[in-house]
Design a protein around this motif. Structure first.
Motif, mmCIF file in Angstrom:
data_model
loop_
_atom_site.group_PDB
_atom_site.id
_atom_site.type_symbol
_atom_site.label_atom_id
_atom_site.label_comp_id
_atom_site.label_asym_id
_atom_site.label_seq_id
_atom_site.Cartn_x
_atom_site.Cartn_y
_atom_site.Cartn_z
ATOM 1 N N LYS A 188 5.689 -5.355 -0.519
ATOM 2 C CA LYS A 188 5.661 -5.560 -1.965
ATOM 3 C C LYS A 188 4.546 -4.739 -2.609
ATOM 4 O O LYS A 188 4.766 -4.024 -3.605
ATOM 5 N N SER A 189 3.345 -4.829 -2.056
ATOM 6 C CA SER A 189 2.206 -4.095 -2.625
ATOM 7 C C SER A 189 2.370 -2.597 -2.442
ATOM 8 O O SER A 189 2.039 -1.804 -3.339
ATOM 9 N N ALA A 190 2.879 -2.187 -1.277
ATOM 10 C CA ALA A 190 3.065 -0.756 -1.020
ATOM 11 C C ALA A 190 4.064 -0.149 -1.987
ATOM 12 O O ALA A 190 3.844 0.944 -2.531
ATOM 13 N N GLU A 191 5.166 -0.827 -2.213
ATOM 14 C CA GLU A 191 6.188 -0.284 -3.112
ATOM 15 C C GLU A 191 5.699 -0.265 -4.558
ATOM 16 O O GLU A 191 5.984 0.683 -5.304
ATOM 17 N N LEU A 192 4.937 -1.286 -4.951
ATOM 18 C CA LEU A 192 4.374 -1.301 -6.295
ATOM 19 C C LEU A 192 3.374 -0.158 -6.466
ATOM 20 O O LEU A 192 3.407 0.576 -7.473
ATOM 21 N N ALA A 193 2.480 0.000 -5.491
ATOM 22 C CA ALA A 193 1.481 1.066 -5.569
ATOM 23 C C ALA A 193 2.144 2.437 -5.600
ATOM 24 O O ALA A 193 1.728 3.337 -6.344
ATOM 25 N N TRP A 194 3.184 2.604 -4.800
ATOM 26 C CA TRP A 194 3.850 3.909 -4.735
ATOM 27 C C TRP A 194 4.606 4.208 -6.029
ATOM 28 O O TRP A 194 4.585 5.339 -6.520
ATOM 29 N N SER A 195 5.262 3.212 -6.604
ATOM 30 C CA SER A 195 5.962 3.428 -7.867
ATOM 31 C C SER A 195 4.969 3.789 -8.967
ATOM 32 O O SER A 195 5.249 4.659 -9.806
ATOM 33 N N PHE A 222 -6.144 -3.366 -7.823
ATOM 34 C CA PHE A 222 -6.486 -4.123 -6.623
ATOM 35 C C PHE A 222 -5.291 -4.992 -6.247
ATOM 36 O O PHE A 222 -4.765 -5.736 -7.078
ATOM 37 N N TYR A 223 -4.885 -4.895 -4.993
ATOM 38 C CA TYR A 223 -3.719 -5.635 -4.510
ATOM 39 C C TYR A 223 -4.222 -6.804 -3.670
ATOM 40 O O TYR A 223 -4.800 -6.600 -2.593
ATOM 41 N N PRO A 224 -4.055 -8.027 -4.153
ATOM 42 C CA PRO A 224 -4.669 -9.188 -3.496
ATOM 43 C C PRO A 224 -4.044 -9.491 -2.135
ATOM 44 O O PRO A 224 -2.856 -9.238 -1.907
ATOM 45 N N ASP A 225 -4.890 -10.005 -1.246
ATOM 46 C CA ASP A 225 -4.441 -10.535 0.046
ATOM 47 C C ASP A 225 -3.762 -9.495 0.928
ATOM 48 O O ASP A 225 -2.882 -9.837 1.729
ATOM 49 N N VAL A 226 -4.136 -8.228 0.786
ATOM 50 C CA VAL A 226 -3.615 -7.194 1.687
ATOM 51 C C VAL A 226 -4.791 -6.437 2.303
ATOM 52 O O VAL A 226 -5.888 -6.407 1.759
ATOM 53 N N ASN A 227 -4.520 -5.822 3.441
ATOM 54 C CA ASN A 227 -5.561 -5.141 4.202
ATOM 55 C C ASN A 227 -5.603 -3.652 3.921
ATOM 56 O O ASN A 227 -4.632 -3.059 3.434
ATOM 57 N N HIS A 228 -6.735 -3.055 4.241
ATOM 58 C CA HIS A 228 -6.875 -1.608 4.244
ATOM 59 C C HIS A 228 -5.698 -1.013 5.029
ATOM 60 O O HIS A 228 -5.360 -1.479 6.111
ATOM 61 N N GLY A 229 -5.060 -0.009 4.459
ATOM 62 C CA GLY A 229 -3.904 0.585 5.117
ATOM 63 C C GLY A 229 -2.592 -0.081 4.764
ATOM 64 O O GLY A 229 -1.587 0.158 5.437
ATOM 65 N N PHE A 230 -2.571 -0.883 3.699
ATOM 66 C CA PHE A 230 -1.355 -1.654 3.391
ATOM 67 C C PHE A 230 -0.158 -0.776 3.046
ATOM 68 O O PHE A 230 0.978 -1.227 3.081
ATOM 69 N N HIS A 231 -0.391 0.492 2.698
ATOM 70 C CA HIS A 231 0.730 1.387 2.376
ATOM 71 C C HIS A 231 1.372 1.969 3.631
ATOM 72 O O HIS A 231 2.514 2.441 3.589
ATOM 73 N N ASN A 232 0.672 1.926 4.743
ATOM 74 C CA ASN A 232 1.147 2.528 5.991
ATOM 75 C C ASN A 232 2.154 1.604 6.669
ATOM 76 O O ASN A 232 1.791 0.572 7.233
ATOM 77 N N ASP A 233 3.428 1.989 6.616
ATOM 78 C CA ASP A 233 4.495 1.110 7.097
ATOM 79 C C ASP A 233 4.748 1.207 8.595
ATOM 80 O O ASP A 233 5.812 0.817 9.063
ATOM 81 N N SER A 234 3.774 1.686 9.337
ATOM 82 C CA SER A 234 3.933 1.770 10.788
ATOM 83 C C SER A 234 3.160 0.680 11.531
ATOM 84 O O SER A 234 3.181 0.637 12.763
ATOM 85 N N THR A 235 2.458 -0.196 10.812
ATOM 86 C CA THR A 235 1.697 -1.257 11.469
ATOM 87 C C THR A 235 1.869 -2.572 10.718
ATOM 88 O O THR A 235 2.404 -2.616 9.613
ATOM 89 N N ALA A 236 1.359 -3.644 11.313
ATOM 90 C CA ALA A 236 1.437 -4.963 10.700
ATOM 91 C C ALA A 236 0.548 -5.087 9.473
ATOM 92 O O ALA A 236 0.638 -6.072 8.739
ATOM 93 N N ARG A 237 -0.314 -4.118 9.214
ATOM 94 C CA ARG A 237 -1.112 -4.128 7.981
ATOM 95 C C ARG A 237 -0.238 -3.849 6.760
ATOM 96 O O ARG A 237 -0.637 -4.140 5.623
ATOM 97 N N TYR A 238 0.919 -3.278 6.986
ATOM 98 C CA TYR A 238 1.824 -2.922 5.884
ATOM 99 C C TYR A 238 2.228 -4.155 5.093
ATOM 100 O O TYR A 238 2.602 -5.189 5.649
#
Length: 303
Positions: free
Chosen positions: A285-292, A266-282
């Motif tokens: 830090k959390s996206a790169e951690l999740a992807w690694s 669980f990645y705190p204080d981030v929104n649904h879609g946080f991995h999608n780097d095309s919107t402000a939901r991105y």
């Protein structure tokens, strides 16, 4: 390379959580675009026009290219496949690492898109996987209707007209094709986002002898019995995603009862879609951690 300057500028805009919540409703078809924009207009954020605010929430796929389709380390193409349990035939985006051949195959990863078809962000995810050494294939659920139309509103409306079990049949056909492809080893992983996260959970339960590792991002539980899952799971959730997270306690209980090998992040204080780097939901830090974590998970279980 990630377009950090553009994403940094999005992050500096102080957007109220209500706007993200409304966008989530809009993105999942609970409200239409008109209602979404009407709600945004009530916020009255100083220094931000409605156009600017909606513009940073709605995907801008020019921001999402981390790996060029011309990158010399990969080769991308489109491939049709048989889908007897779905619409009969499907089509998707195949990305192969340089140096992979029938004599030197690589493990494969099936990529499942959101609820709007095979958009540029998901194609880039496939390229990122190939850059990391995996043969990646991203089917387009909208292929029976002519394919992703070039914008998310139309794509979302198109996907809503398709029967879910037919989409699942198409992805099952893709999984079987990829598992048997001459460029791949006998190991197949799957990753998906939003609706694709559901599909990843579902394929793990529906195709326990095909899927060897599954990494759903903010996906709801499968319709097939959880006890059927044989593959290890690595599940990623956004801390602020009340809709999807509401399913987790029951899903986790079923995984525990079935003694499924799973890890949930669980990645705190981030929104649904946080991995999608095309919107402000991105959230970089959390996206790169999740992807690694995802890449290491696949390397561990697909090698």
């Amino acid at each position: 390379m990630n377009n950090c300057s553009d994403n940094d500028s999005l992050a500096k805009i102080n957007i109220p959580q209500e706007a993200f919540d409304w966008y989530d409703e809009y993105a999942h078809g609970d409200i239409d675009r008109r209602t979404f924009l009407k709600r945004l207009a009530t916020l009255g954020i100083a220094g931000l026009t409605l156009s600017t605010l909606s513009g940073v929430l709605i995907p801008d796929y020019a921001l999402a290219e981390q790996v060029s389709f011309n990158d010399p380390d990969i080769k991308a193409s489109y491939l049709e496949f048989a889908a007897p349990e779905g619409h009969g035939k499907g089509r998707g985006y195949l990305v192969v690492p340089a140096g992979v051949s029938a004599e030197n195959p690589a493990p494969a990863v099936l990529v499942a898109h959101e609820n709007r078809g095979l958009n540029p962000y998901i194609e880039d995810v496939a390229r990122r996987l190939a850059k990391a050494g995996f043969v990646a294939f991203a089917p387009d659920a909208l292929y029976p209707l002519g394919g992703y139309p070039g914008n998310d509103d139309d794509g979302r409306a198109m996907q809503k007209t398709l029967e879910r079990n037919k989409i699942e049949g198409d992805f099952a056909g893709a999984a079987r094709m990829l598992k048997a492809h001459p460029l791949t080893t006998e190991k197949l992983g799957m990753v998906g986002f939003c609706f694709g996260g559901y599909l990843t959970n579902q394929m793990a339960a529906m195709l326990p002898d095909i899927i060897d590792a599954a990494a759903p991002f903010y996906g709801t539980p499968p319709q097939n019995p959880v006890a059927d899952i044989k593959a290890p799971l690595q599940l990623h959730f956004a801390g602020l995603d009340k809709r999807v997270n509401g399913y987790w306690p029951e899903y986790e209980a079923a995984l525990k009862a079935a003694k499924t090998d799973y890890t949930a992040f669980f990645y705190p204080d981030v929104n649904h879609g946080f991995h999608n780097d095309s919107t402000a939901r991105y959230d970089e830090k959390s996206a790169e951690l999740a992807w690694s974590r995802t890449l290491e998970f696949f390397k561990q279980h697909l090698s």
